[in-house]
Design a protein around this motif. Structure first.
Motif, short mmCIF file in Angstrom:
data_model
loop_
_atom_site.label_atom_id
_atom_site.label_comp_id
_atom_site.label_asym_id
_atom_site.label_seq_id
_atom_site.Cartn_x
_atom_site.Cartn_y
_atom_site.Cartn_z
N VAL A 84 -61.20 30.23 5.76
CA VAL A 84 -60.05 30.40 6.64
C VAL A 84 -60.52 30.49 8.09
CG1 VAL A 84 -58.65 31.50 4.86
CG2 VAL A 84 -60.13 32.90 6.32
N PRO A 85 -59.63 30.22 9.05
CA PRO A 85 -60.05 30.28 10.46
C PRO A 85 -60.53 31.67 10.85
CG PRO A 85 -57.66 30.04 10.26
CD PRO A 85 -58.23 29.81 8.91
N ARG A 86 -61.62 31.72 11.58
CA ARG A 86 -62.22 33.00 11.98
C ARG A 86 -61.59 33.48 13.28
NH1 ARG A 86 -66.29 29.91 9.74
NH2 ARG A 86 -66.84 29.02 11.77
N THR A 87 -60.33 33.85 13.19
CA THR A 87 -59.60 34.37 14.35
C THR A 87 -59.75 35.89 14.37
OG1 THR A 87 -57.58 34.46 13.01
CG2 THR A 87 -57.95 32.46 14.32
N PRO A 88 -59.47 36.54 15.51
CA PRO A 88 -59.65 38.00 15.58
C PRO A 88 -58.92 38.77 14.49
CG PRO A 88 -59.35 37.10 17.78
CD PRO A 88 -59.14 35.96 16.83
N ALA A 89 -57.66 38.45 14.25
CA ALA A 89 -56.90 39.18 13.23
C ALA A 89 -57.49 38.99 11.85
CB ALA A 89 -55.44 38.74 13.25
N MET A 90 -57.92 37.78 11.54
CA MET A 90 -58.50 37.52 10.22
C MET A 90 -59.82 38.25 10.06
SD MET A 90 -57.80 35.94 7.40
CE MET A 90 -56.57 34.72 7.90
N ILE A 91 -60.62 38.30 11.10
CA ILE A 91 -61.91 39.00 11.02
C ILE A 91 -61.70 40.50 10.85
CG2 ILE A 91 -63.97 39.62 12.34
CD1 ILE A 91 -63.85 36.83 13.62
N VAL A 92 -60.77 41.07 11.61
CA VAL A 92 -60.50 42.51 11.49
C VAL A 92 -59.95 42.84 10.12
CG1 VAL A 92 -59.07 44.39 12.37
CG2 VAL A 92 -60.18 42.83 13.98
N LEU A 93 -59.04 42.00 9.59
CA LEU A 93 -58.50 42.24 8.25
C LEU A 93 -59.62 42.24 7.22
CD1 LEU A 93 -56.16 42.54 6.25
CD2 LEU A 93 -55.96 40.04 6.22
N GLY A 94 -60.54 41.30 7.31
CA GLY A 94 -61.66 41.26 6.37
C GLY A 94 -62.54 42.50 6.48
N CYS A 95 -62.79 42.96 7.71
CA CYS A 95 -63.60 44.17 7.90
C CYS A 95 -62.92 45.40 7.32
CB CYS A 95 -63.91 44.37 9.38
SG CYS A 95 -65.02 43.13 10.09
N VAL A 96 -61.61 45.53 7.54
CA VAL A 96 -60.87 46.67 7.00
C VAL A 96 -60.88 46.63 5.48
CG1 VAL A 96 -58.58 47.75 6.84
CG2 VAL A 96 -59.44 46.96 9.05
N MET A 97 -60.74 45.44 4.90
CA MET A 97 -60.83 45.32 3.44
C MET A 97 -62.16 45.86 2.93
SD MET A 97 -59.24 41.59 2.46
CE MET A 97 -57.48 41.28 2.45
N TRP A 131 -50.65 41.85 12.00
CA TRP A 131 -51.32 41.16 13.12
C TRP A 131 -51.69 39.74 12.71
CZ3 TRP A 131 -56.84 42.61 15.25
CH2 TRP A 131 -57.12 41.81 16.38
N MET A 132 -52.24 39.60 11.47
CA MET A 132 -52.61 38.27 10.99
C MET A 132 -51.40 37.36 10.89
SD MET A 132 -54.02 37.06 7.26
CE MET A 132 -52.31 37.09 6.72
N PHE A 133 -50.26 37.90 10.42
CA PHE A 133 -49.05 37.09 10.28
C PHE A 133 -48.55 36.63 11.64
CE2 PHE A 133 -44.44 36.60 10.07
CZ PHE A 133 -44.32 35.73 8.99
N TYR A 134 -48.57 37.52 12.62
CA TYR A 134 -48.17 37.14 13.98
C TYR A 134 -49.09 36.08 14.54
CZ TYR A 134 -47.59 37.46 19.03
OH TYR A 134 -47.41 37.16 20.36
N GLU A 135 -50.39 36.28 14.36
CA GLU A 135 -51.37 35.32 14.85
C GLU A 135 -51.23 33.97 14.14
OE1 GLU A 135 -55.85 36.24 15.86
OE2 GLU A 135 -55.69 35.58 13.77
N PHE A 136 -50.99 34.00 12.85
CA PHE A 136 -50.81 32.80 12.06
C PHE A 136 -49.62 31.99 12.57
CE2 PHE A 136 -49.30 30.37 8.43
CZ PHE A 136 -50.47 29.89 7.86
N HIS A 137 -48.53 32.68 12.89
CA HIS A 137 -47.35 32.01 13.43
C HIS A 137 -47.64 31.45 14.82
CE1 HIS A 137 -43.37 31.77 15.43
NE2 HIS A 137 -42.96 31.38 14.24
#
Length: 343
Positions: A84-97, A131-137
């Motif tokens: 998946v694209p390595r955008t800030p929201a996606m990276i933070v979501l992965g780290c929190v997971m 955040w990821m959903f907003y960024e995705f949109h």
């Protein structure tokens, strides 16, 4: 003479519950495997909802003091596999997971600790998802807007998926019946982004207000690097903007489970604020064709005759998606018929 002595211990009889438990375990395993496969096959356009499914599962387990780390780990692995694209929201979501997974494994026997932090973990996960959903949109929808100029055309640059297969004129032929401006088809079969870059003089000679770029698939097929493909696309976008033309970028799927070019078009759309047509346009053509289900079972609804190139029905379906992208950029006036909003 010694007679056999009967034992008071109950004789071991086959448990009637074991087969049932075993069958339930097999069924549960099959369901989980099915969900994982569906998640791996999910299109980028439904990525937030795929992640939301796994987060709901994990949230329920966390609030019940169950090991909710397993759904989170599965989701993390799926996202990694799908590149998946390595955008800030996606990276933070992965780290929190990963942090929540570590907490649940480290303190799995501390029930009081689990109850205290379950709500915090769930809130953190869903906050990142929002955040990821907003960024995705935002990635799929450019913030740039244009003033409609009826005299300036929309130019479509691409390979055979744009050019069309004779007698079909590709999606540009269907698009010109949907919008109020001329449409110029500059599709050339088999070209990669380097050849597309060489066509920019012809494209700009038409003085377009929007250029729809559908290129990058042949770069992968011909062994060109992701970096070179990205550089060529960026040059095309900048050249168009230097000549007062905006760009719509069509996302190219290079695989059903993951894109070997790691969401290249989404990365460019994020960095350059370009309007994106999600890769659902081409995946729909493939699955509604004679070579894949469910299209192989529905001959009257097929959008392709060979599994990759659109037939007239498929070209119309693609044109609808491009027209919607144009409408987001230019406004409702670009459509031939007024939308219900303006009636």
């Amino acid at each position: 003479m010694n007679l056999p002595v009967e034992s008071d211990a109950p004789s071991e009889q086959p448990s009637l519950g074991k087969p049932k438990t075993s069958l339930f375990g097999v069924f549960k395993t099959l369901v989980i495997a099915f969900v994982v496969v569906v998640s791996l096959l999910s299109f980028p356009s439904v990525l937030p909802w795929m992640v939301a499914f796994w987060l709901v599962w994990a949230s329920v387990l966390l609030f019940r003091n169950r090991p909710g780390w397993l759904p989170l780990l599965t989701c993390f692995v799926i996202l990694a596999v799908k590149l998946v694209p390595r955008t800030p929201a996606m990276i933070v979501l992965g780290c929190v997971m990963l942090i929540v997974i570590a907490i649940r494994i480290r303190y799995r026997h501390h029930r009081l600790y689990d109850r205290r932090f379950a709500g915090f973990c769930v809130a953190a996960l869903w906050g990142c998802w929002g955040w990821m959903f907003y960024e995705f949109h935002a990635i799929a929808n450019s913030s740039r807007t244009l003033v409609l100029d009826p005299a300036r055309p929309v130019v479509c640059l691409g390979d055979s998926l744009t050019q069309g297969m004779i007698p079909d004129r590709g999606y540009p032929g269907a698009l010109e019946a949907m919008i109020r401006v001329p449409v110029v088809n500059r599709g050339f079969s088999g070209i990669a982004t380097s050849q597309g870059l060489g066509q920019m003089d012809r494209v700009l000679a038409d003085h377009p207000q929007v250029v729809v770029i559908e290129l990058g698939g042949h770069d992968f097929l011909k062994g060109h690097s992701r970096a070179a493909t990205k550089a060529n696309l960026l040059k095309m976008i900048q050249t168009c903007r230097d000549h007062d033309a905006e760009v719509i970028l069509m996302e190219i799927p290079r695989g059903f489970i993951f894109d070997p070019f790691a969401s290249l078009e989404r990365e460019i759309a994020y960095e350059q604020d370009v309007q994106l047509v999600a890769d659902t346009w081409l995946r729909q053509i493939v699955v509604m064709s004679p070579v894949a289900p469910p299209g192989m079972w529905m001959p009257g609804f097929q959008l392709s005759d060979d599994g990759i190139h659109s037939n007239p029905a498929g070209s119309k379906a693609i044109a609808v998606r491009v027209a919607e992208a144009l409408q987001k950029m230019v406004g409702d006036d670009i459509r031939v018929k007024p939308t219900p909003k303006n009636r």
